[in-house]
Each structure stands twice: as structure tokens, then as C-alpha cells.
Design a protein around this motif. Structure first.
Motif, PDB file in Angstrom:
ATOM      1  N   LEU B 327       0.899  -1.206   0.059  1.00 60.86           N
ATOM      2  CA  LEU B 327       0.058  -0.089   0.016  1.00 60.86           C
ATOM      3  C   LEU B 327       0.877   1.318  -0.167  1.00 60.86           C
ATOM      4  O   LEU B 327       0.446   2.362  -0.518  1.00 60.86           O
ATOM      5  N   LEU B 458      -9.385  -7.796   1.466  1.00 63.69           N
ATOM      6  CA  LEU B 458      -9.688  -6.506   1.562  1.00 63.69           C
ATOM      7  C   LEU B 458      -8.552  -5.507   1.123  1.00 63.69           C
ATOM      8  O   LEU B 458      -8.671  -4.650   0.299  1.00 63.69           O
ATOM      9  N   LEU B 459      -7.410  -5.582   1.757  1.00 68.28           N
ATOM     10  CA  LEU B 459      -6.313  -4.711   1.454  1.00 68.28           C
ATOM     11  C   LEU B 459      -5.852  -4.880  -0.025  1.00 68.28           C
ATOM     12  O   LEU B 459      -5.543  -4.020  -0.504  1.00 68.28           O
ATOM     13  N   ALA B 461      -7.732  -5.165  -2.288  1.00 63.76           N
ATOM     14  CA  ALA B 461      -8.299  -4.562  -3.496  1.00 63.76           C
ATOM     15  C   ALA B 461      -7.942  -3.085  -3.199  1.00 63.76           C
ATOM     16  O   ALA B 461      -8.035  -2.105  -3.975  1.00 63.76           O
ATOM     17  N   ALA B 462      -7.687  -2.794  -1.757  1.00 65.12           N
ATOM     18  CA  ALA B 462      -7.061  -1.233  -1.578  1.00 65.12           C
ATOM     19  C   ALA B 462      -5.945  -0.884  -2.366  1.00 65.12           C
ATOM     20  O   ALA B 462      -6.054   0.091  -3.081  1.00 65.12           O
ATOM     21  N   LEU B 465      -6.648  -1.099  -6.673  1.00 62.92           N
ATOM     22  CA  LEU B 465      -7.483   0.078  -6.952  1.00 62.92           C
ATOM     23  C   LEU B 465      -7.161   1.555  -6.786  1.00 62.92           C
ATOM     24  O   LEU B 465      -7.215   2.333  -7.428  1.00 62.92           O
ATOM     25  N   TRP B 466      -6.353   1.505  -5.618  1.00 58.40           N
ATOM     26  CA  TRP B 466      -5.704   3.023  -5.566  1.00 58.40           C
ATOM     27  C   TRP B 466      -4.671   3.385  -6.442  1.00 58.40           C
ATOM     28  O   TRP B 466      -4.637   4.263  -7.039  1.00 58.40           O
TER      29      TRP B 466
END
Lengths: 101, 535, 678
Positions: B327, B458-459, B461-462, B465-466
Motif C-alpha cells: 500500500l 480487502l487490502l 483491493a485497496a 484500486l488505489w
């Protein structure tokens, strides 16, 4: 009375003179002379001690032998000195240092 | 009927390498065509074998259930007081290895496709690539531990040079780091191999053997030997079998990689040239997972059950840690490298669950991650080829100038984050289901690990997509201005040709997972039976 | 004989998918949406046929082997019961008007080919979801719905707001997906199957399972009873995200960045409906605790969303909060055990909410035209910039009025039937509850008052208030009624929002055929009085609110001051986004940066440290090698050399000196002999 001791003293004197000549003289000829003196000191001793060998006269015989040898040695040594002089133009043993490493 | 298909598959690249060796280095164009030809032939052959592979070929412990197997005596030495040495040329495939052979052939072909515009030192490059190809094929088919180790170490060499010579700015650092990390693992592995060798005898000849299948049968252990289950030997205060398992596990886990033994991966990936990144992510990481299942679990099933909790924990940590670190990355390639850490964490979690669902899910996840991560690295390579920059914040609004490229990236991202219809979903979903089921079946993993693992979904996807939003959407704003805008052409036909099959494969396997699962199932069940029966 | 309905159902599902594929293949060549409209129409026909064949008949089930993992086989299948065929019909019924509407609404957009493609995918995913016969397949479609909505919300991807909104929608939906997946895992772990009929049917496995002594006893194994609650909550988490329940509702208002036609579809039948549908499907899994949580969250959502809607000025945002609020109602319906009423409300809500959005779209369309014609830069979605549009757009105004009345639950509308049924049941349920749960029905009444308020505020501000745009452009306003491409779908949906579609008796929800078809559950003890009192109460309050809002907004006699705390709280939507940003987004990003630091400094530091240690050791060893080991060897050499050097001095080269030494030594030896011997 002249005893053996007298001969030995004369011989020691001769030898010392010869030794001095060999160690201190600056002329190869005189060094040779010194050597001759030392040989003669030894010959003198041989003769002096010869009196104890009445049977074979070993002292006298060795003295004669040594005189002959000394004469031959002198001849060779003189020849070497002559050549050394030819090569180095000197007969002073101090100047001839090629034996140094 | 034995056509030596497997041997042909393994040594085909070696022939190609010899051929390349003979071609004078002035003829630069020839090498890639030879490589392409061999790659295509290999894919055809492995595809054919996959087709011929019988679904009942469970393998694992029984030699007769291995297919395409070849078993020849290789080294026989009488060592006097130390017994007789027995090393075989023993290869064969079962449901665990078959999909990986096809995957290897496919990834190699893609890597060759990605090397098409390579300029520097072509001869050496392609020869090394071929040797690497051979070694990887060998690792997946070797059934003799000695042979396995030879292939395993043989992989290191070409990779070291491929990264160290054809890599990026910090290539030497990355290459040495990679080399040391892997060597660290394999040196200890060698100790365990020797220990196993002295513990196991061939029941037929009575000689010490490196045959993995013999190592899986407790009856073949010399009574009182180091790794004999009955003897309960101890080393440094812990059970010798557990220690052996841990050492082998660490050796393979470095390849997987697990947190905290993962830091070679981002550096190696970032510095390696695109084709090598593809191979690293596509195959190398799978060798770790494959080794854990084939060797750690099969030879030390008791220790596997004993340490499943820890493996699961490491898996969960890798999932979450990898995702969180991804991330925060600015470099697109690093981001994908860390996403690999996260996705491979699922493999470990699934394997640790010791359920048929979880393990099959783990194998499936490995296959899926194989071509998806390869695709992702290829996509990053496309961008890097054009502008020599990978910083996420240096791009914006790429969708407007490179629509086809954006479509590829979007599909690859969504496939990676586990959208149903793509292969990663099946893998991740069944890993989580298996992990959850584990406590009900035999209590190897607590249920909260499954819950924590789903956090990874979930992460992922984060961060995907970010990235998509930052780089591709919005108004066009490039660091390099108009110059970049001109350089950033859409995907070329060659690139499309490489990308489409991978995405199609991800889709096909996602929609019809039976294509792979049918071949895997029997072996996974046999493996689970092996693990369960030892306790 | 049963083959045809199943075939028709498969066709209904697959046709939009075919449309998606065809549009994808055609790419930019196909922009007019013909493919999408034809496929959705055919899908509607097929679904209609299926509906007539299956409704009130025995459920149909067909499945094909999908894949086997381990020893477990998974299937792809269609399970057609009343609920499924109802939804199967509803989806294309709402989607078709939206498709037709889109032809005119989206005309001229450069990315139109993508629009039709995504739209078909969206419909396909939703159709698959409602007909799926097992949870895994349902989950696949569930996520595909989310994916399609991601694409559609971010349709105008060059707008930053749209890109962010789509990301937000998908990520929040992912939270729900994770919940759904865990729910599946729990159910699968307990029962070894994911088949909906086998699990949740009247004689299903869940009905057979019991809770005793803290253990959840399922046929094969037992689990701690808490997992039953967790399973229920996990499914509910899925529904919360998809159906935008507090506190996961934040994506829905932002999703307004997509085209309005998409918003209408998301809010009506395709996206948010999925959550409620899931809850109705898995209803047997809920125990008392979870049902109470559902009812509580639903009430809270209904109230908070209505409260936020009060002060919004963006026409689409008002409607978005209205949807959230209505979804809250549906959740309460599930929570009180009346899931069929929820489903009924879902159906009626689909019609009128879709209609509201289409009307809003028509209005926004005209406002954009106004902007273009007069070179204005007003926000076309802000209701403060509108006013008096009723004069120019009478049909739009009339249809929107019908939709608004349906929303408030006014008699003669469909909304009346469903919403009042919900309220009545809530009171019946409340009568049986103890403690705080009793306030739930009263909260719902308050919410319905608020609902009337915000929707009439919108209506009056848009259609009847004095127009704000008159000032800059004078009297020469060129606003036209929307074109028939837009109006036809709106009129159709308006018709569906009225009662005849559902019942012959507009005042009694008990006679609604739809409710009778899907009410298998034991009903609550009826309170007869309520069936009279509640409708009268809501109708009267609605009328009262209409009068008040007419005074406040149409006549411009707004009595209250703006800017108070509660006003600001409502305008900023309870500061939820800021709250999440501070409590969730930033800490996660911070944590990820910390972990990067850990990675770089600690893990890599350790690795580099080990490497540095190796290097230092090597250097040290090298130093020892050079200085100690070599030193000894060199020392020996040096000593030898030094001694040689000293002795060298005796080699003077002078013969006489040699003689001297020679004699000296002889002398010493002699002296030694003489002295020692003596």
C-alpha cells in the motif's frame, strides 16, 4: 750452556717478528718475508727438538723437508705477487680488497 | 510405453543452449528464434502431457502412481564401512507437479516474448535462460533428493548472472542479496539431505538412498537413526524430525517468500530485467510452495501437523504485512513484488490448513499467481520500456492515452485481487474456506486465521484500486510532459499477443477451475491421507 | 415440461452476458446500444415467461457439475422459487426502461460503447445472483455486481471524483465481500455444502441444527454456538456493505458521480437490492441476537440517512440518502422476521426510486442544456439553482410527484402497501419486545415523517419555488419538457409505482398477490387496530408535512436559521467521511508506512547487518593474515637478514685482517687450553 729453552726463545722471537711482518707490513714482499721468518722459526724448533731423536734424526729430516717446501712456496708466492702487481699496480695488501663481499 | 517424454521436456532447453553456443555471436537475431522455437515446443509437449495425464495419478508416496516416470540407476558406490551409495536418475510427475510443468513452459515462453527487444549480450542471455529453463523443469520432476538438489542449485547460477548482468542500477546488490538468501537456505537443506540419506535405506537393496519416495515411508528408516520417527532422536533439545522439517521449511520458505525472509524479493524483482522478473514471480516462488508440499510435508508429515499453527501464522502475517507494505509503495514494480508476498501468503495458509480444500486452493493459487504476476510484471515492463520510469506519482490519466494497456492492467489487477471469474478467486476463496474448516477437521489452525486472511482480500483491493485510480484515471498529467505522452504508445501487437493468453487463461481457470483441479485433486487427497495417517 | 422455464431462466440470465460479449467484441463500432437493449428485452420476455410458469408452482432446480476440490463437488445451478423468479422479473423490468432512457440521456458521450457493455454486465451479474442455487455461485455474482458498479460509477474516469468514488464503492463492498465469504466458510465448515435449498430450505440443514449447551450442533459436527451468531453477522456484514447500511453506507452518496441512469439502476434493482435479497435468502441462519442487530442497524440507518437527506442540496444526493433510509426499512423488516415484506418493499421501492432518479436525470439534463445555451456555470444538480420547473416540464413533474407519494407511503401508491405493511409489522413485533427494542417502531414513524419532509422539500424547490436562474438570464427561459425517449420509461415506471400493479384493494396489504406468494414464514400476532391507525397516521402526517414544506419552500417562508450544529452535522453527513479518513484510512496508511520502515530498516537492516558482519569478519581475518601470520614469517626472515648484515661487517677484504683474526682465534684456543688444562 745453551739449553733447549734458548733455542725456543730465539724461535719465539723469530716467529713474533714474522707474525708482526705478516700482520702489519704494507708490502706483500715483506709479508712474504714475514712468512719465511715464521717458517724458519718452526724449522729452528724442529732442529732443536731433533736432539731427542737420535735414532732416525726425524727433526733434521723434517727441517730439510720444510726448507725445500718453503723455497717452493716462496717461488709460487713471488709469482702471485708479481701477477698481483701486474694487475693492481700495487703490492700493498691494504689496497687489494676484492675479497670484500 | 515410455517415450521418455519427461526427459525430453527437461533437456530440450539444454540442446537449445548447445545450439546457441555454436551459433557465432554476430548473428544476434538467431538466438531469440531458437529460444522461441524451444519454448513453443516445450509448451506443446507439456500441454500434451497435461492432456495425457491421468486424473487418478495420485503419486505422492507410490511410485507406480507417478506418470511419465523414469527410474535409472545413476551413481552406485560401495563406500565400505559407510554402506553403499545409491543415487538414481528418478523423475516422474503427479498431480502436484504436472500443472507446474505446464506453467513453467508457459512462463518461459512469455519470458522469451518479453526478451524480444533485448540488446545486450544476447548469446549469454539466452543460453542462461535455457539453462534456467532446464533446471526449473528438473526441479518440478525430480523424485530423487540428490537430483532435486542439483537442479535446485543449478537454478541459482543463471539467475544470479541474469540479475547481476542484465539488471538495473543496483543489480549487483540485488543479485548478491538474492544469491546469499537462497544459498543460506539451501546449505542447511544439504545437511538435512545428508541426514536423511543416512537414515533411510532402500528396502529392495538395503543401500542408503536419496529416493524421496523411500523417505516418505517410515518403514524404510534405519532403526535408531537420526530422522527415524520411532527413535525420537533429539538435537539441541528439539525433536530431530521437527528440526529437519524446520530447516527444509526455511529453505523453501525463503523462495516463497515468507515474512520476514522476503526482502530479497522486492530488490531482485525491481532490479531484474522484465523477463527475469516474470520468471522469478511466475515460477521461482512456486518452487518454494511446491517444495513445502512435496518435500517438507511428505517426508515429515508428523512435524507438519505439529507446526501447522506456526505455518498458518506466518501465512497470515505474510498476507497482511505484504499487503500493507504494498500500500505504501511508490514504485509500481515494488508494489507488485509486495503483492506477491501477500498472495503467496495465501499459499502458505492453505497448505498449513492441512485440509483438501485449503491445500488444493493453495496449489491453485500458486498456478494462478504464476501467470497473473507474470502478466503484471510484463505490464510494468511495458511502461518502463517506454519512459524508463515506474513511479506511480509520475503518471496520471493513462487511461486516456493508452486505453488497451489500461484495460490489460485493470483486468490483471482485478484478477489478482480475486474477482470471481478469475483464477485467483478460486485459490483465495478455498484457502480461506479450508483454513476455516481446519479447526473442525483436526484443529490444526484456529478459525481466526481464516478471518485474518480475509483481511488480505480487502487490502489487496485497496492497493490495486488505489494504484489504478492514481495512475490511470483522472486528467492526464505526466512527469515527462509531452515527450512522455508521445512515448507512451498503446500496447503493440506483440505485447497484446503476450498478454491476451495470460488473461484468457486466468479467466478460463476462474470460470472452469476443474481444468486444473481435476488433475490436482487425487494428489492432494493422497497427501492429506499421508499427513493424517502418520498421527 | 419443466425444461422450458429453466431454459427460459437460463436465457434470461445469459442474454445480457451475450450482450456484454457482443458489445465487447464490437467495441467502438456499436455505440447506439442496440445490442444491449435487444438482449435485455429478450431477457425480460424470457424472465416473464419463467415467472408465469414458476410463480406459485413448485420450485425448479437444475444444476451442472462445476468443479471438484478434494472430495467436495461444487455445482453451477439455477434455483427457481417464487423469490427468485420475482427478482428475475424485476431486474429486467427495471433495467429495460433504464436502457431506453439511456439512449437519449447518454447520447454523444465518447465512451458510450463502454457504457452499454458495462450495463449488460451489471444486469447479467444481478440476474445470476438472484437465480444462483448455491452460495459460492451467488458470491461470484455478488462480486461481479460490485465490479460492474465499480466500472459504471467510475465511467467518467477522467473526473477525479468519479475515480475516487468508484474505488471507495469497491473497497467498502469488499469489506462486505469478506463478510460474505466468511459466512460461506462457516456454513460450509458446518454442513459441508453450499447449496441454498439444502441449507436454507424449510427442511434444510439449518432448520435441523440445534443449539444446546453452548454448542451449535449441526448434523456432521459441532461448533461453539458463537459461530452461528458470527455466521449471521458475517452475512449481514455482506449485506451492510452492498445495501449501504450504516456505518458502511458512505460509498452510496459518492456513487452519484456515475451517470444518473446508472444511479437509478444501482438504487433500484441491481446493486443495493442484492444485500436485502441475500438476507432474505439466508434468513434461517439468523438467530435472535443477529436479528436484533439487523433491526437495530436498519433503524439507525433509516433514521440517520433521512436526517442527512434533510439538508442536502444536490438532487442526486438527496435521493441517495433516501435510498439508504429505505434500505434501512427493509433491514428492519428482515430483523423483525418479516423478510417477505422487506422483499415486497424492495420491489415497490425499485420502481419508484428508479423513477425518482430518472426524473432527476431529466431535470439535470435540462439544467445542463440551460447552462450551455446561456453560458452559465451553475451546478446543474444543485436544487438551489432550480425552481419553477413544473411549468416547463409538467409530465416530469407529475411522474416525480407519483414517485414521491409512493416514497412517503401515500394511499393508492405501491409504496403505501409495502411501507405501511412494514410499519404495522414493526409495531406488532415491538409489542412483543422488551426494553430498548420497543422504540424501533416509533423511530420508523419519525423516519417516515422525515422522509415526507425531504422529498417534498426537493419537489417544491425544484418545481414550484421561484426560479433562481431567472435573475441572470431574464424571462427568456428555454427549458423544454424531456424528450419521449426519456419520458416513456418514466411513465412506465410511474404506472408501476401505483397500486393496480400489485393488488385490487389499494388499502389492504394483506391482499397483495406478491406478499401471499412469498410469505412462508410464521407471521406475527396481528394487531387489528394498527392496520387502521398506522395508515391514517402516516397519511395525515404526510399531508401536514406537505403543507408545511409548501409554505417553507414554495412560498419561501423558511422560518428556521441555518448553520446550527444539527444543521451542519446533517449537511456534512455526520462527518462520516472525515471520521473514516482519520480513524481508518490514515492509520492504515500510516501503519503501512511504518511497516515499510520496518521492512527497510529492521528486516533489511538485519540482512545488511549480517552482510556487514560478514564483511567485517573478512576484513579482520585479512588483517590477521597480513599482519600476524605473515608477520611471523617476515620476522624470521628479518632476523636472519639482520644477523647476516652484522656478520657482513667482518668481511673487510683485507688479507692481513683475516690473518689477524685467524691468529687471534688460535691464540684464544691456545690460551683456553693452557688455562683450562693447567
Amino acid at each position: 750452556m745453551i739449553t733447549l729453552t734458548h733455542f725456543l726463545i730465539v724461535s719465539a722471537c723469530l716467529f713474533s717478528t714474522g707474525l708482526y711482518a705478516v700482520l702489519a707490513r704494507r708490502n706483500a714482499i715483506l709479508v712474504l718475508v714475514g712468512i719465511e721468518l715464521m717458517i724458519n722459526a718452526a724449522i729452528l724448533n724442529l732442529v732443536a727438538f731433533g736432539r731427542y731423536d737420535k735414532a732416525l734424526y726425524g727433526g733434521q729430516v723434517f727441517a730439510l723437508f720444510a726448507i725445500v717446501l718453503a723455497a717452493a712456496g716462496v717461488a709460487v708466492a713471488l709469482a702471485i705477487i708479481l701477477n698481483v702487481y701486474k694487475y693492481y699496480k700495487t703490492v700493498d695488501p691494504e689496497d687489494i680488497r676484492n675479497l670484500k663481499d | 510405453m515410455n517415450l521418455h517424454l519427461l526427459s525430453i521436456l527437461i533437456f530440450m532447453p539444454l540442446v537449445a543452449a548447445l545450439l546457441m553456443f555454436l551459433v557465432p555471436s554476430s548473428k544476434k537475431g538467431v538466438y531469440k528464434y531458437i529460444a522461441l522455437l524451444i519454448g513453443a515446443l516445450q509448451l506443446l509437449l507439456s500441454g500434451g502431457m497435461y492432456h495425457l495425464f491421468h486424473v487418478k495419478g495420485a503419486g505422492i508416496t507410490q511410485e507406480r502412481l507417478y506418470q511419465f516416470s523414469e527410474h535409472l540407476p545413476w551413481i552406485r558406490l560401495d563406500m565400505g564401512g559407510m554402506g553403499r551409495l545409491e543415487i538414481d536418475y528418478f523423475i516422474g510427475v503427479d498431480g502436484l507437479s504436472m500443472p507446474f510443468l505446464v506453467l513453467t513452459a508457459l512462463i518461459m515462453l512469455i519470458a522469451i516474448g518479453a526478451s524480444w527487444n533485448m540488446q545486450k549480450g544476447l548469446k549469454g542471455y539466452f543460453i542462461l535462460l535455457m539453462i534456467l529453463d532446464m533446471a526449473m523443469m528438473g526441479v518440478f520432476s525430480a523424485l530423487d533428493f540428490f537430483l532435486f538438489y542439483i537442479f535446485y542449485e543449478l537454478m541459482l547460477l543463471p539467475l544470479y548472472f541474469l540479475i547481476g548482468i542484465w539488471g538495473g542500477a543496483r543489480r549487483e546488490y540485488a543479485a548478491i542479496k538474492f544469491f546469499l538468501y537462497t544459498l543460506f537456505g539451501s546449505v542447511f537443506m544439504l545437511l538435512v539431505i545428508v541426514g536423511l540419506y543416512f537414515s533411510v535405506t532402500d528396502p529392495a537393496t538395503g543401500a542408503h538412498t536419496f529416493n524421496m519416495l523411500h523417505m516418505m515411508d517410515p518403514a524404510n528408516y534405519v532403526p535408531g537413526s537420526l530422522f527415524s520417527a520411532a527413535a525420537h532422536q533429539e538435537l539441541f533439545g528439539i525433536s530431530a524430525r521437527l528440526l529437519g522439517f524446520i530447516v527444509l521449511f526455511i529453505a523453501f520458505a525463503i523462495k516463497v517468500p515468507i515474512v520476514p525472509l522476503h526482502t530479497w524479493l522486492p530488490d531482485a524483482h525491481v532490479e531484474a530485467p522484465t523477463p527475469v522478473s516474470i520468471i522469478l514471480a511466475g515460477i521461482l516462488l512456486k518452487i518454494g510452495g511446491y517444495g513445502i508440499l512435496r518435500i517438507c510435508f511428505s517426508i515429515f508429515p508428523d512435524a507438519a501437523l505439529q507446526s501447522a499453527w506456526w505455518l498458518g501464522l506466518i501465512g497470515v502475517i505474510s498476507i497482511i504485512y505484504g499487503a500493507l507494505v504494498a500500500l505504501a509503495q511508490r514504485d509500481l514494480k515494488r508494489l507488485i513484488a509486495y503483492s506477491s508476498v501477500s498472495h503467496m501468503g495465501f499459499v502458505l495458509l492453505g497448505a498449513a490448513s492441512l485440509t483438501a480444500e485449503g491445500t488444493a486452493g493453495a496449489v491453485f493459487q500458486m498456478i494462478s499467481h504464476g501467470f497473473l504476476s507474470a502478466g503484471l510484471f510484463f505490464l510494468v515492463g511495458m511502461l518502463y520500456d517506454r519512459v524508463h520510469d515506474r513511479d506511480i506519482y509520475h503518471f496520471r490519466g493513462l487511461a486516456s492515452i493508452m486505453p488497451r494497456f489500461t484495460a490489460f492492467v485493470a483486468i490483471a489487477f482485478f484478477a489478482s485481487l480475486g474477482l470471481p471469474g478469475f483464477s485467483a478467486f478460486i485459490g483465495e476463496a478455498f484457502v480461506i474456506i479450508g483454513a476455516f474448516n481446519s479447526e473442525s477437521v483436526h484443529g490444526a489452525l484456529p478459525r481466526w486465521m481464516a478471518l485474518a486472511g480475509s483481511l488480505g482480500i480487502l487490502l489487496s483491493a485497496a492497493y490495486f484500486l488505489w494504484t489504478l485510480q492514481r495512475m490511470f484515471f483522472g486528467q492526464i498529467r505526466l512527469k515527462g510532459g509531452d515527450e512522455w505522452a508521445k512515448a507512451l504508445t498503446d500496447a503493440s501487437p506483440r505485447e497484446t499477443l503476450v498478454m491476451v493468453p495470460m488473461l484468457v487463461l486466468a479467466l478460463v481457470l476462474g470460470v472452469y477451475p476443474a481444468l486444473a483441479l481435476d488433475k490436482i485433486n487425487a494428489s492432494v487427497l493422497a497427501l492429506m491421507e499421508l499427513v493424517m495417517n502418520t498421527n | 415440461m419443466q425444461t422450458y422455464p429453466l431454459l427460459a431462466a437460463s436465457l434470461a440470465i445469459m442474454l445480457p452476458f451475450a450482450g456484454f460479449l457482443l458489445s465487447a467484441i464490437c467495441g467502438k463500432r456499436s455505440k447506439n446500444g442496440v445490442i444491449a437493449i435487444i438482449t435485455i428485452s429478450l431477457s425480460l420476455l424470457a424472465a416473464g415467461y419463467t415467472f408465469t410458469q414458476v410463480w406459485d408452482n413448485a420450485p425448479l432446480h437444475v444444476q451442472w457439475h462445476w468443479f471438484t476440490i478434494g472430495q467436495q463437488a461444487f455445482h453451477v445451478g439455477i434455483w427457481l422459487d417464487n423469490m427468485a423468479v420475482l427478482m428475475l422479473l424485476l431486474v429486467p423490468l427495471v433495467a429495460l426502461p433504464v436502457h431506453i432512457y439511456s439512449v437519449a440521456y447518454m447520447k454523444g458521450d465518447p465512451g458510450l460503447h463502454r457504457y452499454w457493455m458495462y450495463l449488460s454486465l451489471f444486469c447479467f451479474a444481478m440476474l445470476g445472483l438472484v437465480a444462483a442455487d448455491n452460495l459460492l455461485l451467488m458470491y461470484c455474482c455478488w462480486e461481479l455486481v460490485g465490479f460492474a458498479s465499480y466500472l459504471l460509477i467510475g465511467f467518467w474516469f477522467t473526473k477525479d471524483a468519479a475515480a475516487q468514488a468508484s474505488k471507495k464503492a469497491f473497497i467498502i463492498n469488499r469489506i462486505g465481500d469478506a463478510g460474505f465469504l466468511i459466512g460461506i466458510a462457516i456454513v460450509y465448515s458446518g454442513f459441508g455444502t453450499v447449496d441454498i435449498q439444502a441449507l436454507f430450505g424449510p427442511q434444510g440443514l439449518l432448520a435441523q441444527s440445534t443449539v444446546a449447551g453452548g454448542q451449535w450442533l449441526v448434523p456432521s459436527i459441532s461448533m461453539p454456538a458463537v459461530w452461528l451468531t458470527v455466521a449471521g453477522l458475517a452475512f449481514f456484514l455482506g449485506a451492510m456493505a452492498k445495501s449501504a447500511q450504516f456505518p458502511l453506507h458512505v460509498w452510496l452518496p459518492d456513487a452519484m458521480e456515475g451517470p444518473t441512469s446508472i444511479s437509478s439502476l444501482i438504487h433500484a434493482a441491481t446493486m443495493v437490492a442484492a444485500g436485502v435479497f441475500l438476507l432474505v435468502r439466508v434468513f434461517p441462519v439468523f438467530n435472535e441476537t443477529t436479528l436484533m442487530v439487523i433491526a437495530g442497524v436498519g433503524t439507525l440507518t433509516a433514521f440517520i440517512a433521512a436526517y442527512f437527506a434533510l439538508t442536502q442540496c444536490d438532487i442526486k444526493r438527496i435521493l441517495a440518502f433516501s435510498t439508504i433510509s429505505q434500505l434501512g426499512f427493509m433491514m428492519v423488516g428482515v430483523g423483525i422476521g418479516m423478510s417477505h415484506v422487506s422483499l415486497f418493499h424492495l420491489v415497490t421501492h425499485a420502481f419508484f426510486k428508479c423513477l425518482l432518479f430518472l426524473c432527476a436525470g431529466a431535470i439535470i439534463h435540462e439544467m445542463q442544456h440551460l447552462n450551455q445555451k446561456h453560458q452559465l456555470t451553475i451546478d446543474p444538480q444543485d436544487i438551489r439553482n432550480m425552481g419553477g420547473l413544473g411549468k416547463y416540464m409538467p409530465i416530469t413533474c407529475a411522474t416525480m410527484l407519483i414517485a414521491a407519494l409512493a416514497l412517503t407511503g401515500f394511499p393508492l401508491t405501491a409504496g403505501y402497501l409495502s411501507k405501511d405493511a412494514l410499519l404495522v409489522h414493526a409495531f406488532e413485533w415491538g409489542a412483543l419486545q422488551q426494553g430498548a427494542a420497543k422504540i424501533i417502531p416509533y423511530m420508523l414513524v419519525i423516519v417516515s415523517v422525515l422522509t415526507s419532509f425531504y422529498i417534498f422539500r426537493l419537489l417544491f424547490k425544484v418545481f414550484f419555488a421561484s426560479p433562481a436562474y431567472k435573475q441572470p438570464i431574464g424571462m427568456n427561459v428555454k427549458i423544454k419538457e424531456a424528450s419521449w425517449w426519456l419520458l416513456a420509461p418514466m411513465l412506465f415506471l410511474a404506472a408501476c409505482s401505483l397500486f393496480p400493479f400489485f393488488t385490487v384493494n389499494p388499502l389492504n396489504d394483506g391482499e397483495v398477490w406478491l406478499l401471499q406468494g412469498i410469505a412462508p414464514l410464521p407471521t406475527l400476532p396481528p394487531l387489528r387496530l394498527l392496520h387502521l391507525a398506522i395508515p391514517i397516521l402516516t397519511t395525515l402526517t404526510t399531508l401536514l408535512v406537505v403543507v408545511v414544506t409548501w409554505h417553507w419552500y414554495t412560498l419561501g417562508k423558511y422560518p428556521l436559521k441555518t448553520g446550527g450544529f444539527f444543521y451542519r452535522l446533517s449537511v456534512h453527513q455526520g462527518y462520516m467521511d472525515a471520521f473514516y479518513h482519520v480513524t481508518a484510512v490514515q492509520p492504515i496508511l500510516k501503519l503501512s508506512r511504518v511497516l515499510v520502515w520496518v521492512d527497510r530498516q529492521l528486516v533489511d537492516g538485519l540482512v545488511n547487518g549480517v552482510a556487514a558482519l560478514g564483511r567485517t569478519t573478512a576484513t579482520l581475518a585479512g588483517w590477521i593474515d597480513r599482519h600476524v601470520v605473515d608477520g611471523v614469517v617476515n620476522l624470521i626472515g628479518k632476523i636472519a637478514w639482520g644477523m647476516g648484515n652484522v656478520l657482513r661487517r667482518s668481511q673487510t677484504g683485507r688479507v692481513q685482517y683475516y690473518f689477524f683474526v685467524l691468529f687471534f682465534i688460535i691464540l684464544v684456543v691456545l690460551l683456553y687450553h693452557i688455562i683450562v688444562q693447567a
